[in-house]
Write an enzyme that holds these catalytic residues in place. Structure first.
Site, PDB file in Angstrom:
ATOM      1  N   LYS A  27       0.864  -1.298  -0.050  1.00  0.00           N
ATOM      2  CA  LYS A  27      -0.037   0.080  -0.095  1.00  0.00           C
ATOM      3  C   LYS A  27       0.902   1.270   0.009  1.00  0.00           C
ATOM      4  O   LYS A  27       0.443   2.252  -0.647  1.00  0.00           O
ATOM      5  CB  LYS A  27      -0.809   0.052   1.106  1.00  0.00           C
ATOM      6  CG  LYS A  27      -1.556   1.555   1.647  1.00  0.00           C
ATOM      7  CD  LYS A  27      -2.369   1.223   2.867  1.00  0.00           C
ATOM      8  CE  LYS A  27      -1.727   1.643   4.121  1.00  0.00           C
ATOM      9  NZ  LYS A  27      -1.457   3.013   4.473  1.00  0.00           N
ATOM     10  N   ASN A  28       1.858   1.324   0.803  1.00  0.00           N
ATOM     11  CA  ASN A  28       2.631   2.704   1.027  1.00  0.00           C
ATOM     12  C   ASN A  28       3.816   2.857  -0.206  1.00  0.00           C
ATOM     13  O   ASN A  28       4.313   3.581  -0.077  1.00  0.00           O
ATOM     14  CB  ASN A  28       3.377   2.469   2.518  1.00  0.00           C
ATOM     15  CG  ASN A  28       2.297   2.520   3.219  1.00  0.00           C
ATOM     16  OD1 ASN A  28       1.124   2.973   3.038  1.00  0.00           O
ATOM     17  ND2 ASN A  28       2.706   2.462   4.866  1.00  0.00           N
ATOM     18  N   CYS A 121      -5.449   7.658   9.540  1.00  0.00           N
ATOM     19  CA  CYS A 121      -5.826   7.270  10.630  1.00  0.00           C
ATOM     20  C   CYS A 121      -5.767   7.948  12.177  1.00  0.00           C
ATOM     21  O   CYS A 121      -4.596   8.958  11.788  1.00  0.00           O
ATOM     22  CB  CYS A 121      -4.993   5.984  11.010  1.00  0.00           C
ATOM     23  SG  CYS A 121      -5.542   4.267  10.266  1.00  0.00           S
ATOM     24  N   ARG A 126      -1.221  14.690  12.836  1.00  0.00           N
ATOM     25  CA  ARG A 126      -0.487  14.487  11.568  1.00  0.00           C
ATOM     26  C   ARG A 126      -0.079  15.656  10.789  1.00  0.00           C
ATOM     27  O   ARG A 126      -0.556  16.056   9.711  1.00  0.00           O
ATOM     28  CB  ARG A 126      -1.487  13.700  10.476  1.00  0.00           C
ATOM     29  CG  ARG A 126      -2.009  12.354  11.030  1.00  0.00           C
ATOM     30  CD  ARG A 126      -0.843  11.352  11.522  1.00  0.00           C
ATOM     31  NE  ARG A 126      -0.143  10.798  10.297  1.00  0.00           N
ATOM     32  CZ  ARG A 126      -0.700   9.473   9.712  1.00  0.00           C
ATOM     33  NH1 ARG A 126      -1.749   9.209   9.997  1.00  0.00           N
ATOM     34  NH2 ARG A 126      -0.128   9.086   8.802  1.00  0.00           N
ATOM     35  N   ASP A 310       4.614   0.865  12.106  1.00  0.00           N
ATOM     36  CA  ASP A 310       3.326  -0.077  11.685  1.00  0.00           C
ATOM     37  C   ASP A 310       3.052  -1.432  12.127  1.00  0.00           C
ATOM     38  O   ASP A 310       1.877  -1.795  12.088  1.00  0.00           O
ATOM     39  CB  ASP A 310       3.267   0.199  10.204  1.00  0.00           C
ATOM     40  CG  ASP A 310       3.211   1.576   9.700  1.00  0.00           C
ATOM     41  OD1 ASP A 310       3.429   1.771   8.558  1.00  0.00           O
ATOM     42  OD2 ASP A 310       2.764   2.261  10.334  1.00  0.00           O
ATOM     43  N   ARG A 403      -8.696  -0.562   4.834  1.00  0.00           N
ATOM     44  CA  ARG A 403      -7.723   0.542   4.277  1.00  0.00           C
ATOM     45  C   ARG A 403      -6.375  -0.002   3.761  1.00  0.00           C
ATOM     46  O   ARG A 403      -6.004   0.576   2.765  1.00  0.00           O
ATOM     47  CB  ARG A 403      -7.485   1.751   5.147  1.00  0.00           C
ATOM     48  CG  ARG A 403      -8.901   2.554   5.499  1.00  0.00           C
ATOM     49  CD  ARG A 403      -8.315   3.699   6.184  1.00  0.00           C
ATOM     50  NE  ARG A 403      -7.370   4.409   5.488  1.00  0.00           N
ATOM     51  CZ  ARG A 403      -6.590   5.397   6.167  1.00  0.00           C
ATOM     52  NH1 ARG A 403      -6.883   5.520   7.570  1.00  0.00           N
ATOM     53  NH2 ARG A 403      -5.605   5.992   5.498  1.00  0.00           N
TER      54      ARG A 403
HETATM   55  C1  EPZ Z   1       3.990   7.066   6.280  1.00  0.00           C
HETATM   56  O1  EPZ Z   1       3.040   7.853   6.927  1.00  0.00           O
HETATM   57  C2  EPZ Z   1       3.238   5.960   6.289  1.00  0.00           C
HETATM   58  N1  EPZ Z   1       1.949   6.086   5.218  1.00  0.00           N
HETATM   59  C3  EPZ Z   1       2.545   5.253   7.597  1.00  0.00           C
HETATM   60  O2  EPZ Z   1       1.824   4.185   7.399  1.00  0.00           O
HETATM   61  C4  EPZ Z   1       3.842   4.905   8.488  1.00  0.00           C
HETATM   62  O3  EPZ Z   1       3.357   4.772   9.805  1.00  0.00           O
HETATM   63  C5  EPZ Z   1       4.899   6.506   8.407  1.00  0.00           C
HETATM   64  O4  EPZ Z   1       5.084   6.746   7.019  1.00  0.00           O
HETATM   65  C6  EPZ Z   1       5.889   6.039   9.420  1.00  0.00           C
HETATM   66  O5  EPZ Z   1       6.787   5.148   8.741  1.00  0.00           O
HETATM   67  C7  EPZ Z   1       2.062   6.029   3.990  1.00  0.00           C
HETATM   68  O6  EPZ Z   1       2.744   5.740   3.551  1.00  0.00           O
HETATM   69  C8  EPZ Z   1       0.954   6.276   3.218  1.00  0.00           C
HETATM   70  P1  EPZ Z   1       5.967  10.561   8.357  1.00  0.00           P
HETATM   71  P2  EPZ Z   1       3.482   9.491   6.930  1.00  0.00           P
HETATM   72  O7  EPZ Z   1       5.791  11.885   7.770  1.00  0.00           O
HETATM   73  O8  EPZ Z   1       4.551  10.122   5.684  1.00  0.00           O
HETATM   74  C9  EPZ Z   1       5.894  13.631  12.003  1.00  0.00           C
HETATM   75  C10 EPZ Z   1       0.260   2.600   7.601  1.00  0.00           C
HETATM   76  O9  EPZ Z   1      -0.563   2.141   8.758  1.00  0.00           O
HETATM   77  N2  EPZ Z   1       5.675  14.638  10.884  1.00  0.00           N
HETATM   78  O10 EPZ Z   1       7.097   9.495   8.177  1.00  0.00           O
HETATM   79  O11 EPZ Z   1       2.371  10.408   7.231  1.00  0.00           O
HETATM   80  C11 EPZ Z   1       4.849  12.828  12.117  1.00  0.00           C
HETATM   81  O12 EPZ Z   1       3.492  13.327  12.990  1.00  0.00           O
HETATM   82  C12 EPZ Z   1       0.490   4.267   7.702  1.00  0.00           C
HETATM   83  O13 EPZ Z   1       0.334   2.001   6.549  1.00  0.00           O
HETATM   84  C13 EPZ Z   1       5.818  15.929  11.142  1.00  0.00           C
HETATM   85  O14 EPZ Z   1       5.804  16.353  12.414  1.00  0.00           O
HETATM   86  O15 EPZ Z   1       4.597   9.602   8.168  1.00  0.00           O
HETATM   87  C14 EPZ Z   1       5.204  11.345  12.609  1.00  0.00           C
HETATM   88  O16 EPZ Z   1       5.181  11.906  14.176  1.00  0.00           O
HETATM   89  C15 EPZ Z   1       0.266   4.678   9.202  1.00  0.00           C
HETATM   90  N3  EPZ Z   1       5.468  17.012  10.444  1.00  0.00           N
HETATM   91  C16 EPZ Z   1       6.451  11.397  12.132  1.00  0.00           C
HETATM   92  O17 EPZ Z   1       7.023  12.680  11.540  1.00  0.00           O
HETATM   93  C17 EPZ Z   1       5.300  16.813   8.909  1.00  0.00           C
HETATM   94  O18 EPZ Z   1       5.485  17.545   8.133  1.00  0.00           O
HETATM   95  C18 EPZ Z   1       6.650  10.457  10.913  1.00  0.00           C
HETATM   96  O19 EPZ Z   1       5.672  10.903   9.903  1.00  0.00           O
HETATM   97  C19 EPZ Z   1       5.400  15.071   8.599  1.00  0.00           C
HETATM   98  C20 EPZ Z   1       5.524  14.364   9.577  1.00  0.00           C
END
Ligand code: EPZ
Length: 423
Positions: A27-28, A121, A126, A310, A403
């Site tokens: 998915k990701n 989620c 986020r 995850d 999802r």
């Molecule tokens: C991706 O989400 C994945 N989703 C998530 O999988 C996964 O848990 C996550 O990466 C971490 O590996 C997809 O790829 C569609 P991040 P993403 O930006 O990109 C903070 C699942 O279950 N952050 O790496 O949204 C954020 O709050 C999903 O398949 C900021 O602070 O995650 C988090 O604490 C859930 N500001 C950390 O960084 C920002 O602008 C990592 O988030 C962006 C992120």
């Protein structure tokens, strides 16, 4: 994916899992690749797109933007040449986080994009501040009006961007935007997940010049055009990890096909420590679990290649019946222990120390009850707990699970679990 808010799983616990299962496409990986496909100058075909809600919604967003989409036997062909709109559908973008991954591709192609604050989620706040900071550094004007955010390229300035957090989505957005803009852009402290590498492989196959994917520094030399291709993304390491954890928890002997062991290196190490026997080659993982698992005493999630957030919910479920005490620390998201309270209604012994730390004392037996999924991976972990709980377990809100998992109930019942979907 046929899924509705009233769907639930009815599980009768106690069966071991045995057999062979093919793991779905990631998915990701697919979501950013579908986003990036709009940058192609001709049609793109993505093979074996998983039949899950997030992919359905992404295709709906692309369709509303004006792309021509054709689906044949899970192969999706997107002709982006008819896209005209720059406004990502607000209602759809609220349903899932990955709509934010379209920004880089939209700006690369149209110099403009408009999005409402993305959904996803409820695993914690986020924000998209890292995305916005990066776009500003690259010469994009960002203005918020209500809950809509407007992005407009004023003058692209290729530059070096150091991410304060190795954000997966922000890394993907920068890569998508910079790869179709002349000049050298460097990302320091990028996300290093396999899905980043797969996106870069996809873009390189279309003609992009990207170096260092998966390392601590990614360099992009923008090109003028990207040609449409046919591409098969990697398999889903989180789905594979979920099936491995289900086998570990229920006991049994399962072979996973189309599974990439090195993408699950940290999980495999933990499961062996808990008492599983695991053998693998390049695209097959074989797992056996014969007796009650030992606890791993502590787990801490981190950025790839550390233990993935995850799969934290799956280890949480596993720990509820392992022998001993497990301390679990969630370092990525601020609210990823929603499921702990649901597991406690199955008689799990869990102390919630804070929003980022729980202590689990393994019990000999869980007892079936009615529980509510509250997010994608937490919902899957409730299913795992139901597979071992004595008696019947009902898992509500399985649309969260839909999802990211392609009919999880079918995969598990194929392996011998007593689980069915009730509409
Ligand atoms: C991706 O989400 C994945 N989703 C998530 O999988 C996964 O848990 C996550 O990466 C971490 O590996 C997809 O790829 C569609 P991040 P993403 O930006 O990109 C903070 C699942 O279950 N952050 O790496 O949204 C954020 O709050 C999903 O398949 C900021 O602070 O995650 C988090 O604490 C859930 N500001 C950390 O960084 C920002 O602008 C990592 O988030 C962006 C992120």
């Amino acid at each position: 994916m046929r899924s509705s808010f009233v769907d639930k799983f009815f599980i009768h616990g106690g069966n071991r899992l045995n057999g062979t299962i093919e793991i779905q496409t990631s998915k990701n990986a697919v979501l950013p690749i579908l986003s990036a496909s709009i940058m192609a100058s001709s049609p793109v075909t993505i093979e074996k797109v998983p039949d899950i809600l997030d992919c359905d919604n992404m295709l709906r967003i692309l369709d509303k933007l004006g792309a021509k989409i054709n689906v044949a036997n899970s192969n999706v062909t997107i002709d982006p040449r008819t896209i005209g709109d720059i406004k990502i559908d607000c209602k759809l973008s609220r349903t899932m986080r990955s709509s934010v991954f379209l920004l880089g591709a939209m700006l690369a192609r149209f110099d403009n994009a408009c999005i409402s604050m993305p959904g996803g989620c409820n695993i914690g706040n986020r924000p998209i501040d890292i995305h916005i900071d990066a776009f500003k550094k690259l010469g994009v004007r960002v203005e918020q009006e209500g809950d809509e955010i407007h992005f407009r390229v004023e003058k692209f300035c290729p530059t070096k961007i150091k991410l304060k957090i190795p954000s997966v989505g922000a890394t993907e957005n920068i890569i998508e935007f910079a790869c179709l803009r002349r000049g050298k852009t460097t990302i320091l402290n990028p996300a290093r997940e396999p899905e980043i590498v797969d996106l870069c492989n996809f873009l390189a196959s279309m003609g992009a010049k990207i170096y260092g994917a998966g390392s601590k520094k990614i360099t992009i030399y923008g090109v003028d055009r990207l040609d449409g291709i046919r591409y098969k993304p990697i398999s889903d390491r989180i789905v594979a990890g979920t099936i491995m954890c289900a086998t570990a928890m229920c006991g049994g002997d399962v072979t996973l096909l189309n599974a990439i062991p090195e993408h699950n290196h940290s999980l495999i190490k933990k499961l062996i420590k808990m008492g599983c026997q695991i053998k693998s080659n390049s695209d097959i993982i074989h797992i056996r679990s014969d007796s009650r698992l030992n606890s791993i005493s502590k787990l801490s999630t981190g950025y790839y290649p550390k233990f993935p957030t995850d799969l934290q919910s799956m280890i949480l479920a596993l720990s509820t019946t392992a022998s001993g005490r497990t301390s679990i620390k969630e370092n990525i998201f601020s609210n990823r222990f929603n499921t702990a309270n649901e597991l406690k209604s199955l008689c799990a012994n869990i102390d919630i120390i804070s929003s980022s730390n729980v202590i689990v004392n393994g019990v000999k037996e869980l007892h079936g009850s009615e529980v509510n999924s509250q997010d994608l991976r937490g919902g899957a972990s409730l299913v795992l707990a139901g597979l071992v709980a004595k008696g019947e377990t009902i898992v509500n809100n399985v649309h969260y699970i839909d999802r990211g998992y392609e009919y999880l109930e079918n995969s598990l019942s194929k392996l011998g679990a007593d689980i069915k979907r009730i509409r």
